[in-house]
Design a protein around this motif. Sequence first.
Motif, PDB file in Angstrom:
ATOM      1  N   VAL A 156       0.841  -1.206   0.000  1.00 30.41           N
ATOM      2  CA  VAL A 156       0.000   0.000   0.000  1.00 30.41           C
ATOM      3  C   VAL A 156       0.871   1.249   0.000  1.00 30.41           C
ATOM      4  O   VAL A 156       0.641   2.203  -0.758  1.00 30.41           O
ATOM      5  N   ALA A 157       1.898   1.257   0.854  1.00 30.68           N
ATOM      6  CA  ALA A 157       2.789   2.411   0.935  1.00 30.68           C
ATOM      7  C   ALA A 157       3.478   2.670  -0.401  1.00 30.68           C
ATOM      8  O   ALA A 157       3.594   3.815  -0.846  1.00 30.68           O
ATOM      9  N   GLU A 158       3.934   1.605  -1.056  1.00 32.45           N
ATOM     10  CA  GLU A 158       4.625   1.770  -2.336  1.00 32.45           C
ATOM     11  C   GLU A 158       3.670   2.238  -3.430  1.00 32.45           C
ATOM     12  O   GLU A 158       4.026   3.058  -4.286  1.00 32.45           O
ATOM     13  N   LEU A 159       2.430   1.734  -3.412  1.00 36.44           N
ATOM     14  CA  LEU A 159       1.450   2.161  -4.406  1.00 36.44           C
ATOM     15  C   LEU A 159       1.133   3.645  -4.256  1.00 36.44           C
ATOM     16  O   LEU A 159       1.040   4.383  -5.240  1.00 36.44           O
ATOM     17  N   LEU A 160       0.949   4.087  -3.024  1.00 36.66           N
ATOM     18  CA  LEU A 160       0.667   5.498  -2.779  1.00 36.66           C
ATOM     19  C   LEU A 160       1.850   6.367  -3.180  1.00 36.66           C
ATOM     20  O   LEU A 160       1.678   7.452  -3.754  1.00 36.66           O
ATOM     21  N   SER A 161       3.055   5.896  -2.876  1.00 36.94           N
ATOM     22  CA  SER A 161       4.249   6.647  -3.239  1.00 36.94           C
ATOM     23  C   SER A 161       4.389   6.757  -4.751  1.00 36.94           C
ATOM     24  O   SER A 161       4.705   7.815  -5.288  1.00 36.94           O
ATOM     25  N   ALA A 162       4.130   5.646  -5.436  1.00 34.09           N
ATOM     26  CA  ALA A 162       4.226   5.650  -6.896  1.00 34.09           C
ATOM     27  C   ALA A 162       3.186   6.577  -7.506  1.00 34.09           C
ATOM     28  O   ALA A 162       3.450   7.299  -8.465  1.00 34.09           O
ATOM     29  N   ARG A 163       1.990   6.572  -6.933  1.00 37.49           N
ATOM     30  CA  ARG A 163       0.941   7.457  -7.442  1.00 37.49           C
ATOM     31  C   ARG A 163       1.339   8.911  -7.263  1.00 37.49           C
ATOM     32  O   ARG A 163       1.119   9.744  -8.144  1.00 37.49           O
ATOM     33  N   HIS A 164       1.941   9.200  -6.116  1.00 37.02           N
ATOM     34  CA  HIS A 164       2.382  10.571  -5.862  1.00 37.02           C
ATOM     35  C   HIS A 164       3.460  10.979  -6.860  1.00 37.02           C
ATOM     36  O   HIS A 164       3.452  12.094  -7.371  1.00 37.02           O
ATOM     37  N   ARG A 165       4.379  10.058  -7.143  1.00 37.12           N
ATOM     38  CA  ARG A 165       5.456  10.377  -8.085  1.00 37.12           C
ATOM     39  C   ARG A 165       4.918  10.609  -9.490  1.00 37.12           C
ATOM     40  O   ARG A 165       5.465  11.394 -10.248  1.00 37.12           O
ATOM     41  N   ARG A 166       3.812   9.913  -9.852  1.00 37.92           N
ATOM     42  CA  ARG A 166       3.257  10.056 -11.189  1.00 37.92           C
ATOM     43  C   ARG A 166       2.380  11.298 -11.329  1.00 37.92           C
ATOM     44  O   ARG A 166       2.046  11.702 -12.430  1.00 37.92           O
ATOM     45  N   ASP A 167       1.948  11.885 -10.215  1.00 35.45           N
ATOM     46  CA  ASP A 167       1.045  13.020 -10.257  1.00 35.45           C
ATOM     47  C   ASP A 167       1.800  14.263 -10.725  1.00 35.45           C
ATOM     48  O   ASP A 167       2.650  14.780 -10.001  1.00 35.45           O
ATOM     49  N   PRO A 168       1.494  14.786 -11.921  1.00 35.02           N
ATOM     50  CA  PRO A 168       2.247  15.944 -12.422  1.00 35.02           C
ATOM     51  C   PRO A 168       1.990  17.199 -11.599  1.00 35.02           C
ATOM     52  O   PRO A 168       2.748  18.163 -11.691  1.00 35.02           O
ATOM     53  N   LEU A 169       0.928  17.202 -10.790  1.00 34.19           N
ATOM     54  CA  LEU A 169       0.595  18.378  -9.996  1.00 34.19           C
ATOM     55  C   LEU A 169       1.088  18.277  -8.555  1.00 34.19           C
ATOM     56  O   LEU A 169       0.826  19.169  -7.752  1.00 34.19           O
ATOM     57  N   ALA A 170       1.795  17.198  -8.244  1.00 32.86           N
ATOM     58  CA  ALA A 170       2.182  16.954  -6.854  1.00 32.86           C
ATOM     59  C   ALA A 170       3.040  18.073  -6.277  1.00 32.86           C
ATOM     60  O   ALA A 170       2.976  18.358  -5.078  1.00 32.86           O
ATOM     61  N   ALA A 171       3.845  18.734  -7.120  1.00 28.90           N
ATOM     62  CA  ALA A 171       4.756  19.767  -6.624  1.00 28.90           C
ATOM     63  C   ALA A 171       4.084  21.123  -6.456  1.00 28.90           C
ATOM     64  O   ALA A 171       4.665  22.042  -5.878  1.00 28.90           O
ATOM     65  N   LEU A 172       2.856  21.281  -6.956  1.00 32.39           N
ATOM     66  CA  LEU A 172       2.182  22.568  -6.891  1.00 32.39           C
ATOM     67  C   LEU A 172       1.643  22.844  -5.493  1.00 32.39           C
ATOM     68  O   LEU A 172       1.178  21.946  -4.797  1.00 32.39           O
ATOM     69  N   THR A 173       1.661  24.123  -5.121  1.00 36.29           N
ATOM     70  CA  THR A 173       1.038  24.517  -3.859  1.00 36.29           C
ATOM     71  C   THR A 173      -0.477  24.567  -4.053  1.00 36.29           C
ATOM     72  O   THR A 173      -0.985  24.519  -5.190  1.00 36.29           O
ATOM     73  N   ALA A 174      -1.215  24.678  -2.951  1.00 34.58           N
ATOM     74  CA  ALA A 174      -2.670  24.765  -3.034  1.00 34.58           C
ATOM     75  C   ALA A 174      -3.085  25.982  -3.863  1.00 34.58           C
ATOM     76  O   ALA A 174      -4.019  25.912  -4.672  1.00 34.58           O
ATOM     77  N   ARG A 175      -2.404  27.121  -3.676  1.00 34.65           N
ATOM     78  CA  ARG A 175      -2.715  28.335  -4.439  1.00 34.65           C
ATOM     79  C   ARG A 175      -2.450  28.123  -5.924  1.00 34.65           C
ATOM     80  O   ARG A 175      -3.254  28.543  -6.777  1.00 34.65           O
ATOM     81  N   GLU A 176      -1.352  27.442  -6.248  1.00 34.99           N
ATOM     82  CA  GLU A 176      -1.025  27.197  -7.648  1.00 34.99           C
ATOM     83  C   GLU A 176      -2.030  26.251  -8.298  1.00 34.99           C
ATOM     84  O   GLU A 176      -2.395  26.431  -9.465  1.00 34.99           O
ATOM     85  N   ARG A 177      -2.501  25.271  -7.542  1.00 34.70           N
ATOM     86  CA  ARG A 177      -3.539  24.376  -8.065  1.00 34.70           C
ATOM     87  C   ARG A 177      -4.835  25.154  -8.327  1.00 34.70           C
ATOM     88  O   ARG A 177      -5.522  24.922  -9.322  1.00 34.70           O
ATOM     89  N   GLU A 178      -5.171  26.030  -7.383  1.00 31.33           N
ATOM     90  CA  GLU A 178      -6.386  26.833  -7.535  1.00 31.33           C
ATOM     91  C   GLU A 178      -6.290  27.717  -8.770  1.00 31.33           C
ATOM     92  O   GLU A 178      -7.234  27.825  -9.559  1.00 31.33           O
ATOM     93  N   LEU A 179      -5.129  28.343  -8.937  1.00 28.41           N
ATOM     94  CA  LEU A 179      -4.907  29.197 -10.099  1.00 28.41           C
ATOM     95  C   LEU A 179      -4.997  28.388 -11.393  1.00 28.41           C
ATOM     96  O   LEU A 179      -5.625  28.813 -12.371  1.00 28.41           O
ATOM     97  N   LEU A 180      -4.386  27.226 -11.406  1.00 26.28           N
ATOM     98  CA  LEU A 180      -4.411  26.383 -12.601  1.00 26.28           C
ATOM     99  C   LEU A 180      -5.831  25.925 -12.906  1.00 26.28           C
ATOM    100  O   LEU A 180      -6.223  25.811 -14.076  1.00 26.28           O
ATOM    101  N   GLY A 181      -6.616  25.673 -11.862  1.00 21.90           N
ATOM    102  CA  GLY A 181      -8.012  25.298 -12.066  1.00 21.90           C
ATOM    103  C   GLY A 181      -8.786  26.407 -12.754  1.00 21.90           C
ATOM    104  O   GLY A 181      -9.617  26.149 -13.651  1.00 21.90           O
ATOM    105  N   LEU A 182      -8.542  27.665 -12.367  1.00 20.85           N
ATOM    106  CA  LEU A 182      -9.198  28.800 -13.011  1.00 20.85           C
ATOM    107  C   LEU A 182      -8.735  28.950 -14.454  1.00 20.85           C
ATOM    108  O   LEU A 182      -9.524  29.284 -15.350  1.00 20.85           O
ATOM    109  N   MET A 183      -7.454  28.701 -14.691  1.00 20.54           N
ATOM    110  CA  MET A 183      -6.951  28.720 -16.064  1.00 20.54           C
ATOM    111  C   MET A 183      -7.663  27.666 -16.906  1.00 20.54           C
ATOM    112  O   MET A 183      -8.013  27.905 -18.068  1.00 20.54           O
ATOM    113  N   ALA A 184      -7.872  26.489 -16.319  1.00 25.57           N
ATOM    114  CA  ALA A 184      -8.543  25.409 -17.040  1.00 25.57           C
ATOM    115  C   ALA A 184      -9.991  25.769 -17.372  1.00 25.57           C
ATOM    116  O   ALA A 184     -10.558  25.273 -18.352  1.00 25.57           O
TER     117      ALA A 184
END
Length: 214
Positions: A135-163
């Motif tokens: 389970v730990a490895e699956l969650l870690s792998a999912r996090h590594r694959r998430d292209p938005l993982a490095a974004l802050t909450a504000r940056e995600r919010e901004l990107l959502g508005l752009m979308a």
Amino acid sequence: MRIVLADDAVLLREGLVRLLVEDGHEVAAAVGDGPALVEAVLAHRPDIAIVDVRMPPTHKDEGLRAAIAVRERLPGAAILVLSQYVEVSYAADLLADGVGAVGYLLKDRVAKVGEFLDALDRVAGGATVLDPQVVAELLSARHRRDPLAALTARERELLGLMAEGHSNAAVARRLTLSGSAVEKHIGNVFAKLGLPPDDAQHRRVLAVLAYLGA
């Protein structure tokens, strides 16, 4: 329960047979390769099959491929996979059909007899049982694959508005930010998503696609 067991390591296979029989189960077949597993499951229709991931001839993923072949022939057939190491891609393949009645345990877990037998019962009953380390490895792998993982909450919010198609000025109004602050956040988003400063408009589209894909 009636069980089919597949493991090419004779000592482990025989040890498991003895453990299962002593716990009151019937081992209908104990085999040492993938094709024999498929044949035995189709012949005996057990309550569950216990399968080693790596078996002859290449000792890579023959056991897993045999388990998937069983599930294709007998949808919902209960499968408990044992592995020496955490193989994230193997676990993901096993879970891909979303039907349940599957388990993925590290072989070290077999030494904890109570936990192993409990997992066996639950998988046979239709549950999905994963080793905590898997389970730990699956969650870690999912996090590594998430292209938005490095974004802050504000940056995600901004990107959502752009979308949603908002311009920089509209984003600034929505988030109560200055135009320069919005431009700075967008620059950070581009950098974190690995989008080089070649064409700002093109990067904006690629960023939105990354957001929608995630």
